[in-house]
Design a protein around this motif. Structure first.
Motif, PDB file in Angstrom:
ATOM      1  N   VAL A 113       0.494  -1.121  -0.343  1.00 40.72           N
ATOM      2  CA  VAL A 113      -0.433   0.136  -0.387  1.00 40.72           C
ATOM      3  C   VAL A 113       1.099   1.404  -0.139  1.00 40.72           C
ATOM      4  O   VAL A 113       1.631   1.332   1.262  1.00 40.72           O
ATOM      5  N   VAL A 114       0.485   1.990  -0.653  1.00 39.67           N
ATOM      6  CA  VAL A 114       1.503   3.601  -0.987  1.00 39.67           C
ATOM      7  C   VAL A 114       0.674   4.349  -0.939  1.00 39.67           C
ATOM      8  O   VAL A 114       0.034   4.964  -1.489  1.00 39.67           O
ATOM      9  N   LEU A 115       0.209   5.296  -0.540  1.00 44.90           N
ATOM     10  CA  LEU A 115       0.054   5.952   0.794  1.00 44.90           C
ATOM     11  C   LEU A 115       0.009   7.752  -0.262  1.00 44.90           C
ATOM     12  O   LEU A 115       1.567   7.839  -0.555  1.00 44.90           O
ATOM     13  N   PRO A 116      -0.831   8.512  -0.361  1.00 44.29           N
ATOM     14  CA  PRO A 116      -0.260   9.283  -0.948  1.00 44.29           C
ATOM     15  C   PRO A 116       0.078  10.600   0.445  1.00 44.29           C
ATOM     16  O   PRO A 116       0.387  10.671   1.246  1.00 44.29           O
ATOM     17  N   PRO A 117       1.374  11.175   0.121  1.00 44.11           N
ATOM     18  CA  PRO A 117       1.509  12.372   0.490  1.00 44.11           C
ATOM     19  C   PRO A 117       0.929  12.998   1.536  1.00 44.11           C
ATOM     20  O   PRO A 117      -0.271  13.583   1.082  1.00 44.11           O
ATOM     21  N   ASN A 118       1.039  13.574   2.791  1.00 44.40           N
ATOM     22  CA  ASN A 118      -0.633  14.626   3.431  1.00 44.40           C
ATOM     23  C   ASN A 118      -2.013  13.777   2.835  1.00 44.40           C
ATOM     24  O   ASN A 118      -3.170  14.706   3.607  1.00 44.40           O
ATOM     25  N   GLU A 119      -1.842  12.544   2.390  1.00 49.26           N
ATOM     26  CA  GLU A 119      -3.448  11.515   2.521  1.00 49.26           C
ATOM     27  C   GLU A 119      -4.127  12.202   1.666  1.00 49.26           C
ATOM     28  O   GLU A 119      -5.066  12.395   1.478  1.00 49.26           O
ATOM     29  N   LYS A 120      -3.292  13.448   0.449  1.00 48.77           N
ATOM     30  CA  LYS A 120      -4.287  14.003  -0.466  1.00 48.77           C
ATOM     31  C   LYS A 120      -4.448  13.248  -1.716  1.00 48.77           C
ATOM     32  O   LYS A 120      -4.091  13.263  -2.754  1.00 48.77           O
ATOM     33  N   TYR A 121      -5.613  12.359  -2.125  1.00 46.29           N
ATOM     34  CA  TYR A 121      -6.008  12.046  -3.110  1.00 46.29           C
ATOM     35  C   TYR A 121      -6.340  12.700  -3.956  1.00 46.29           C
ATOM     36  O   TYR A 121      -7.154  13.714  -3.759  1.00 46.29           O
TER      37      TYR A 121
END
Length: 588
Positions: free
Chosen positions: A149-157
């Motif tokens: 799972v690769v999350l976006p920085p600052n959880e900005k989708y």
């Protein structure tokens, strides 16, 4: 399991290791995650049969690696299994770091069984979304695999942040069978491994059609959802040899990502996903309170009957539902296995976001400096077993033969010395740089005559220079038993610029999409059709290319791309990891 802290001595040692790998600068900006993977046999019961299964950390599927875009993960693998093994981080570009890519005898010698170990450095760059890891040796990936799972920085989708996230991993189950023994025997005699006995969802078969099996109700995965919430379902096809349809009864959803990259939204009520692919979908729990089936079954457009005909089920259940669980899939939820138009209707919708935040960089026609046209065929090799023993592949003109599969009529042969070591150390006799950039001309998808019936066996690699704009046209053929072939390229995402039925010809490039092509690492070449891809060769190293149907890869449908840095100032491969054996004193 993840390792959350280290001693001072351990941290100091890691700093020296990262310095040697050229990673010290990125430590200041990213996080380094640590994992221990222990490979060992574990007892599992499915379909009323208990058997030993090769697993990581006693889990099937294995543990999830979770990072944020641009991070690094350090994974120490301890192999307590009987056979050697390697691990591949599927879809991670591993910039300048083929040393940790993982394919057996391509970039590393396998990790010895009964106590061997190897530490992988996994360098993430612009990947974002869902990827996965799996064994890349023999057929051990059947049970040795897990999500990334690769999350976006600052959880900005690039869409409204989902309320929850859940991995849905499709897999294969071989009931009561010693898969390694079957594979080794098939390899020795040129035969085939029988199809899996069931598909799985998150390790459970969900089979309700098993007579005299009283434990079937416990062999199913259940996902509980809350009304009104939106779920990011991370779908991964880890099945061995089948592309699959997947759907959720009573629900539509939106596909927003593919192979660690975002795509233009696709509202749909089903997907077709090939082995190796990952998809991110958004599902909103907005239906009546109840229990609904998720289902998966094969898409198999081959004429051969050798595929898994099972349907795997899981349950999506609303948390406020107190009634009984439903008993079967609704009619028409999943297409029939040979429904190619149903598969194509979905795959043709896939496009990159191509936005300011997620731009594309597709090589133009004038940029292209290296072109390959590569035929894909399923062939047979003459039988060559000692003591007059008969091969077990399909006979040719009544003579026993061995299964084979090829790219440009080359049956790829792996060597005991891995190609990366041979390239780095200038060891001669391991490979040659004469992979043909195009095949012989013939009617690829029509009457093929005797073209490519008997392949050439060799270790021929493709060689390109750093910065080349590469175009590859994969051409399916009518040789042998034609079908859809999901092709996977290590070290890169590529742009899918075109695809169609029939033979690629001089007018085909006029149909290319250079505006918003899908950016993927695995995609299916249509049965008796073609697929065109482009990418910039800006990741130096040795990179594997192969069909992700395991039987075809093991029959030789594979190749290698070596990306060379030849000019001053160009990025080079990172140095080999600590403890890498010294190169022998041999010069080509």
């Amino acid at each position: 399991m993840g390792v959350k802290s280290m001693s001072f001595v351990g941290k100091l040692g890691l700093l020296w290791f990262l310095f040697a790998q050229g990673l010290l600068l990125c430590m200041a900006q990213t996080t380094v995650h640590y994992y221990n993977f222990i490979v060992a046999e574990t007892s599992y019961t499915r379909m009323c049969t208990t058997q030993n299964l090769l697993t990581v950390n006693r889990a099937f599927p294995g543990p999830t690696i979770t990072v944020t875009r641009g991070d690094t993960a350090i994974v120490k693998v301890l192999n307590n299994g009987e056979h050697p093994i390697t691990i591949h981080w599927h879809g991670v570009k591993q910039h300048r770091n083929p040393w940790s890519d993982g394919p057996e005898n391509i970039t590393q010698t396998p990790i010895a069984g009964r106590g061997g170990s190897f530490t992988y450095t996994i360098i993430f760059s612009n990947e974002e979304g869902t990827l996965w890891w799996h064994a890349h040796s023999d057929w051990s990936r059947a049970s040795v695999h897990g999500p990334i799972v690769v999350l976006p920085p600052n959880e900005k989708y690039p869409f409204r942040k989902p309320d929850h996230s859940q991995t849905i991993m499709l897999g294969s189950w071989f009931k009561g069978r010693d898969l390694m023994a079957e594979y080794l025997e098939a390899t020795r005699t040129g035969g085939d491994v029988d199809a899996s006995d069931s598909f799985t969802i998150n390790g459970w078969t969900g089979r309700l059609d098993l007579p005299n099996c009283t434990d079937v109700k416990y062999d199913i995965y259940t996902l509980k959802v809350d009304r009104g919430k939106t779920y990011q379902l991370r779908i991964i096809n880890a099945a061995m040899n089948e592309e699959m349809f997947f759907a959720i009864a009573g629900h539509s959803f939106t596909v927003v990502g593919l192979d660690g990259a975002y795509i233009k939204h696709i509202p749909t009520n089903y997907i077709m996903i090939t082995p190796g692919q990952t998809m991110d979908i958004l599902l909103t729990a907005n239906q009546s309170s109840g229990s609904y089936y998720m289902g998966g079954s094969a898409f198999a457009d081959s004429n051969a009957p050798f595929f898994d005909h099972s349907t795997t089920r899981a349950i999506l259940q609303y948390s406020d539902y107190k009634g009984t669980v439903i008993t079967d899939l609704p009619d028409g939820l999943l297409a029939t296995p040979d429904n190619r138009s149903y598969a194509d209707a979905f795959t043709r919708k896939i496009r990159s976001l191509a936005s300011a935040d997620y731009p594309v960089d597709v090589p133009s026609d004038t940029d292209i400096s290296k072109k390959f046209v590569i035929t894909i065929s399923v062939n047979e090799l003459p039988c060559d077993l000692p003591n007059g023993e008969a091969c077990t592949g399909p006979p040719v003109d009544g003579v026993p033969a061995m299964h084979s599969a090829t790219l440009n009529n080359i049956h790829f042969q792996t060597k005991e010395i891995d190609i990366l070591r041979a390239y780095y150390c200038n060891i001669s006799g391991v490979y040659t740089e004469d992979f043909p950039d195009r095949p012989e001309d013939f009617d690829y998808t029509g009457d093929t005559g005797d073209f490519e019936e008997t392949p050439i066996v060799g270790t021929r690699v493709m060689s390109v220079e750093y910065g080349d704009a590469v175009e590859i046209v994969f051409q399916g053929t009518n040789v042998g038993n034609p079908e859809n072939h999901p092709m996977h390229v290590h070290g890169y995402n590529f742009y899918l610029v075109g695809s169609d039925n029939g033979n690629f010809n001089s007018s085909s490039p006029a149909t290319f999409n250079l505006k918003d092509p899908a950016e993927v690492n695995t995609f299916g070449v249509p049965k008796k059709g073609w697929l065109a891809i482009r990418f910039w060769a800006k990741n130096p190293g040795v990179w594997f290319l192969h069909c992700h149907l395991e039987r075809h890869a093991s029959w030789g449908m594979a190749g290698v791309i070596i990306v060379k840095s030849v000019r001053a100032g160009e990025p080079r491969m990172l140095p080999p990891p600590a403890g890498y054996p010294a190169c022998p004193a041999q010069i080509k």
